[in-house]
Design an enzyme around this catalytic site. Structure first.
Site, PDB file in Angstrom:
ATOM      1  CG  HIS A 194      56.385   2.930 111.323  1.00 35.06           C
ATOM      2  ND1 HIS A 194      55.714   2.698 110.147  1.00 35.06           N
ATOM      3  CD2 HIS A 194      56.876   4.190 111.242  1.00 35.06           C
ATOM      4  CE1 HIS A 194      55.804   3.784 109.379  1.00 35.06           C
ATOM      5  NE2 HIS A 194      56.519   4.691 110.016  1.00 35.06           N
ATOM      6  CG  HIS A 225      66.816  -6.056 115.216  1.00 32.25           C
ATOM      7  ND1 HIS A 225      67.599  -7.181 115.106  1.00 32.25           N
ATOM      8  CD2 HIS A 225      65.997  -6.068 114.140  1.00 32.25           C
ATOM      9  CE1 HIS A 225      67.263  -7.842 114.006  1.00 32.25           C
ATOM     10  NE2 HIS A 225      66.282  -7.192 113.400  1.00 32.25           N
ATOM     11  CD  GLU A 226      62.786  -2.842 113.998  1.00 33.38           C
ATOM     12  OE1 GLU A 226      62.804  -2.468 112.817  1.00 33.38           O
ATOM     13  OE2 GLU A 226      62.479  -3.990 114.336  1.00 33.38           O
TER      14      GLU A 226
END
Ligand SMILES: *[C@@H]1O[C@H](CO)[C@@H](O)[C@H](O)[C@H]1NC(C)=O
Ligand SMILES: *[C@@H]1O[C@H](CO)[C@@H](O)[C@H](O)[C@H]1NC(C)=O
Ligand SMILES: *[C@@H]1O[C@H](CO)[C@@H](O)[C@H](O)[C@H]1NC(C)=O
Ligand SMILES: *[C@@H]1O[C@H](CO)[C@@H](O)[C@H](O)[C@H]1NC(C)=O
Ligand SMILES: *[C@@H]1O[C@H](CO)[C@@H](O)[C@H](O)[C@H]1NC(C)=O
Length: 404
Positions: A194, A225-226
């Site tokens: 998200h 990164h996510e």
């Protein structure tokens, strides 16, 4: 004017309603925060790992930093003691306690909503694809976008404050509007990522825009990164890692050896093709490095090799001086002195945006010189262009970095 700005956060939970995952296995993970209060850059970094059901493994971590003007403290963001980390984990990647991971490498993703601020749908796709490519270049994973109404392993969306189940869920928190938290992701095999739709997303380096009065955030960096979290990596303690908690603040945006070690540890560093040994004998390890790195790391002995950077640093514009200055220093740039007699007009830019106004105490514009106070929001590249009618008489650039 009270202004809150922010950078980066991620959290992870372990279960999506449609998922057949064992109930009770929840993980949440929140990463970096950056707050700018009243134009004072206060950066607060927060990471928590919660396991509310099996409450045994509860850890939380919060860091507060203030890279802004000297002497600014960080109200209401006091840091609890850092958790005790096992010595062996020092300066290394971290996996989830349950070693949550995917059981296949051909992952699909769908984008269920797009950002309202700045980049359009095609640039959003491009940015996300670039972030996925960073991981697929160095791992056995392949990522493929599928239409928003098909089933997929990963699901990406840009969401407002109240989104999906955040109001009811104990493990999934809502976004905080512009600034603060930027994004969060969930550990395997959940697959949701998200992004905070109140942020200003761009393709390019994260920077402060005086024109818009907001931080512009690099989608590729945050997404990469996510995605690391979505693949099962927690924060690394290695300061060069993309998965380091401060990576969005320190600009570590390439996949490091440490990140690769984490992926290898979780998914194995093995050949993916039976022809690997024979390709290796043909010398492909040297001549077709990228391909071999992905498919034949074991035959090529790449398992512990230092990786090449996945993003080539962009060279500064011509005639750019880089200055590293202490925080709080008043820095003056002079441009038109030598050509003033030619009656040119001086234009000032920050990161290619025309500067039109002074901001008292932060940025002062003058004809042949301008000055800034060195702080996080003023980091970037300043350019002067001296024009006479349509003709450019001269141009100079200064890149300002703040010494921490
Ligand atoms: C993140 O950066 C801040 C400021 O540089 C520092 O105080 C903090 O310890 C860092 N966090 C970690 C986990 O290294
Ligand atoms: C991914 O691979 C698995 C087997 O490895 C296969 O069952 C599945 O259909 C593949 N999925 C896609 C989307 O290609
Ligand atoms: C999206 O934005 C980019 C950059 O501003 C532009 O080059 C591109 O044409 C836009 N695409 C669409 C479909 O509007
Ligand atoms: C929050 O969002 C959900 C859907 O995502 C919606 O059903 C609910 O009514 C919203 N609640 C509030 C208070 O806005
Ligand atoms: C920096 O100092 C100069 C004078 O030396 C002053 O004119 C300017 O306003 C100062 N800059 C800022 C951003 O305060």
């Amino acid at each position: 004017m009270d202004q809150m700005e922010g950078l980066s956060a991620d959290s992870i939970k372990g279960s999506r309603s449609s998922d057949e995952e064992k109930c009770g296995r929840y993980n949440k993970y929140i990463v970096g925060f950056l707050y700018i209060l009243y134009f004072f850059p206060l950066m607060a970094l927060l990471a928590t790992l919660k396991d509310p059901v099996g409450a045994a493994a509860q850890k939380s971590q919060e860091d507060v930093i203030s890279p802004g003007l000297g002497g600014v403290s960080a109200p209401a963001l006091q840091a609890p003691a850092l958790p005790h980390l096992p010595r062996t984990r020092r300066k290394r990647y971290t996996l989830t306690p349950g070693q949550l991971k995917w059981d296949h490498f051909n992952l699909t993703y769908r984008i269920v909503s797009f950002p309202r601020n700045l980049i359009n749908e095609s640039d959003t796709r491009k940015g996300l694809a670039a972030a996925f490519r960073m991981w697929s270049n160095v791992s056995p994973f392949n990522f493929k976008e599928v239409p928003p109404n098909s089933a997929s392993d990963l699901e990406i969306g840009f969401y407002s404050i109240n989104h999906t189940d955040c109001l009811e869920s104990l493990i999934h928190h809502c976004f905080d509007g512009t600034t603060g938290e930027l994004a969060h992701a969930f550990f395997p095999k959940n697959g949701e990522i998200h992004f905070d739709d109140h942020e200003y997303w761009i393709l390019g380096n994260t920077r402060f825009s005086w024109k818009k009065g907001v931080w512009l955030t690099d989608l590729v960096h945050v997404a990469a990164h996510e995605i690391g979290h979505a693949l099962g990596l927690m924060h690394s303690l290695n300061s060069n890692a993309l998965m380091h908690i401060n990576a969005t603040l320190t600009g570590k945006k390439t996949i490091s050896q440490d990140d690769i070690w984490g992926i290898h540890r979780l998914y194995g560093c093995t050949d993916r093709l039976f022809v690997c040994p024979s390709w290796a004998r043909k010398g492909f390890c040297e001549t077709r490095r990228k391909l071999m790195k992905k498919h034949c790391p074991s035959s090529c002995d790449f398992c512990y090799e230092f990786p090449f950077p996945t993003v080539v640093p962009t060279p500064p514009p011509l005639r750019t001086k880089t200055k590293i200055v202490p925080e709080g220093r008043n820095v003056t740039f002079r441009c038109g002195q030598k050509i003033i007699h030619k009656k040119g007009k001086v234009y000032w830019y920050k990161d290619k945006e025309l500067l039109e106004y002074s901001y008292p105490g932060y940025l002062a514009l003058n004809d042949d010189h301008m000055s800034i106070i060195a702080n996080a929001i003023n980091e970037g590249t300043y350019t002067c262009i001296v024009k006479k009618r349509q003709r450019i008489l001269t141009t100079y650039s200064w890149r300002i970095r703040v010494k921490n």
